[in-house]
Scaffold this motif. Structure first.
Motif, PDB file in Angstrom:
ATOM      1  N   ASP A  23       0.842  -1.200   0.000  1.00  0.00           N
ATOM      2  CA  ASP A  23       0.000   0.000   0.000  1.00  0.00           C
ATOM      3  C   ASP A  23       0.882   1.257   0.000  1.00  0.00           C
ATOM      4  OD1 ASP A  23       0.798   0.623   2.631  1.00  0.00           O
ATOM      5  OD2 ASP A  23      -0.950  -0.356   3.538  1.00  0.00           O
ATOM      6  N   GLU A  24       0.241   2.424  -0.040  1.00  0.00           N
ATOM      7  CA  GLU A  24       1.029   3.658  -0.174  1.00  0.00           C
ATOM      8  C   GLU A  24       1.770   4.041   1.098  1.00  0.00           C
ATOM      9  OE1 GLU A  24      -0.268   6.385  -3.616  1.00  0.00           O
ATOM     10  OE2 GLU A  24      -2.025   6.103  -2.349  1.00  0.00           O
ATOM     11  N   ASN A  25       1.465   3.354   2.218  1.00  0.00           N
ATOM     12  CA  ASN A  25       2.236   3.583   3.450  1.00  0.00           C
ATOM     13  C   ASN A  25       3.420   2.636   3.526  1.00  0.00           C
ATOM     14  OD1 ASN A  25       0.427   5.561   4.404  1.00  0.00           O
ATOM     15  ND2 ASN A  25      -0.981   3.936   5.054  1.00  0.00           N
ATOM     16  N   GLY A  26       3.620   1.821   2.505  1.00  0.00           N
ATOM     17  CA  GLY A  26       4.775   0.918   2.494  1.00  0.00           C
ATOM     18  C   GLY A  26       4.546  -0.397   3.222  1.00  0.00           C
ATOM     19  N   ASN A  27       3.287  -0.752   3.463  1.00  0.00           N
ATOM     20  CA  ASN A  27       3.022  -2.067   4.074  1.00  0.00           C
ATOM     21  C   ASN A  27       2.910  -3.116   2.970  1.00  0.00           C
ATOM     22  OD1 ASN A  27       2.706  -0.990   6.770  1.00  0.00           O
ATOM     23  ND2 ASN A  27       0.797  -0.103   5.993  1.00  0.00           N
ATOM     24  N   THR A  28       3.781  -4.133   3.027  1.00  0.00           N
ATOM     25  CA  THR A  28       3.790  -5.176   1.996  1.00  0.00           C
ATOM     26  C   THR A  28       3.209  -6.467   2.545  1.00  0.00           C
ATOM     27  OG1 THR A  28       5.763  -4.239   0.944  1.00  0.00           O
ATOM     28  CG2 THR A  28       5.291  -6.535   0.451  1.00  0.00           C
ATOM     29  N   SER A  51       8.833  -2.519   0.220  1.00  0.00           N
ATOM     30  CA  SER A  51       9.405  -2.472   1.566  1.00  0.00           C
ATOM     31  C   SER A  51       9.931  -3.835   1.996  1.00  0.00           C
ATOM     32  CB  SER A  51       8.368  -1.953   2.569  1.00  0.00           C
ATOM     33  OG  SER A  51       7.233  -2.794   2.576  1.00  0.00           O
ATOM     34  N   THR A  74       8.202   4.969  -9.045  1.00  0.00           N
ATOM     35  CA  THR A  74       8.245   4.876  -7.584  1.00  0.00           C
ATOM     36  C   THR A  74       8.917   3.573  -7.152  1.00  0.00           C
ATOM     37  OG1 THR A  74       6.164   6.074  -7.624  1.00  0.00           O
ATOM     38  CG2 THR A  74       6.757   5.052  -5.546  1.00  0.00           C
ATOM     39  N   ASN A  90      -4.601   1.965  -5.265  1.00  0.00           N
ATOM     40  CA  ASN A  90      -3.555   2.523  -4.380  1.00  0.00           C
ATOM     41  C   ASN A  90      -2.603   1.454  -3.864  1.00  0.00           C
ATOM     42  OD1 ASN A  90      -4.835   5.261  -4.313  1.00  0.00           O
ATOM     43  ND2 ASN A  90      -6.461   4.073  -3.348  1.00  0.00           N
ATOM     44  N   THR A  91      -2.400   0.407  -4.642  1.00  0.00           N
ATOM     45  CA  THR A  91      -1.587  -0.726  -4.187  1.00  0.00           C
ATOM     46  C   THR A  91      -0.596  -1.138  -5.279  1.00  0.00           C
ATOM     47  OG1 THR A  91      -3.489  -1.498  -2.907  1.00  0.00           O
ATOM     48  CG2 THR A  91      -1.735  -3.095  -3.298  1.00  0.00           C
ATOM     49  N   GLN A 151      15.683   0.183   1.431  1.00  0.00           N
ATOM     50  CA  GLN A 151      14.776   1.294   1.779  1.00  0.00           C
ATOM     51  C   GLN A 151      15.221   2.067   2.995  1.00  0.00           C
ATOM     52  OE1 GLN A 151      10.609   0.354   1.982  1.00  0.00           O
ATOM     53  NE2 GLN A 151      10.418   1.164  -0.061  1.00  0.00           N
TER      54      GLN A 151
END
Ligand code: S6P
Ligand code: ZN
Length: 186
Positions: free
Chosen positions: A111-116, A168, A161, A132-133, A186
């Motif tokens: 996701d855009e918060n960097g949670n994989t 992440s 990006t 958004n993924t 990262q």
């Protein structure tokens, strides 16, 4: 020498003006694999994946759908499995479906918060990729991994990006099993 799934999709369905075929070789993917020393030892001409896509409407058309099949060859760079570049959609909120045709893989979703997180891909498995993924697929088996994809014709692709920062987490083989580990880049 690609094994094509002949049960559903025949070559003659993927012909015509609106079909696009692309091949990604190791030399095109220098920025995605972490083990640069292992990468340097390999032949840049090695094919990592092929994509055949059908574009029945113009790129950017709102309300249309595109369709494609990706074939990822088996292999690794160091401990990291052969995988796709990975991308967000340019219009960030556009989603997508994947359906695995053959082989064994993992779908990485960030996701855009960097949670994989990762979903296991096996023949017949259907995967919803929310908007958004970022998404990337890796072949964790010993044969071709192929899957079909369906996405909105106005989604577009943002590769920048991911090519700068990666995901992440990276997917590596440890004791014969695929494991997600933090991406030290990262
Ligand atoms: C398109 C869809 C797939 C990928 C393909 C290759 O939205 O997600 O068709 O394009 O799997 O991956 P990539 O990251 O190189 O485009
Ligand atoms: Zn996509």
């Amino acid at each position: 020498n690609i094994t094509k799934p002949n049960l559903i999709f025949k070559d003659d369905l993927l012909t015509g003006e609106n079909i696009d075929r692309l091949t990604r070789k190791l030399k095109d993917l220098g920025d995605i694999f972490n083990d640069k020393a292992a990468f340097a030892q390999m032949d840049g001409e090695t094919v990592v994946y092929d994509v055949e896509s059908s574009f029945p409407v113009a790129h950017g058309t709102e309300g249309g759908l595109f369709y494609g099949i990706t074939y990822i060859h088996p292999g690794k760079v160091g401990q990291e499995y052969f995988m796709t570049k990975g991308h967000f959609h340019e219009i960030r909120n556009r989603g997508e479906y994947y359906c695995t045709l053959e082989g064994e893989g993992m779908l990485l979703l960030m996701d855009e918060n960097g949670n994989t997180r990762a979903e296991k891909m096996i023949p017949g498995s259907i995967h919803y990729i929310p908007g958004n993924t970022a998404h990337r697929t890796a072949n964790v088996g010993e044969q071709i991994l192929s899957f079909s994809a369906f996405w909105p014709s106005d989604a577009g692709h943002d590769y920048g990006t991911i090519s700068e920062k990666g995901f992440s987490e990276i997917l590596i083989e440890q004791e014969g099993q695929p494991v997600l580990v933090p991406n030290i880049k990262q």
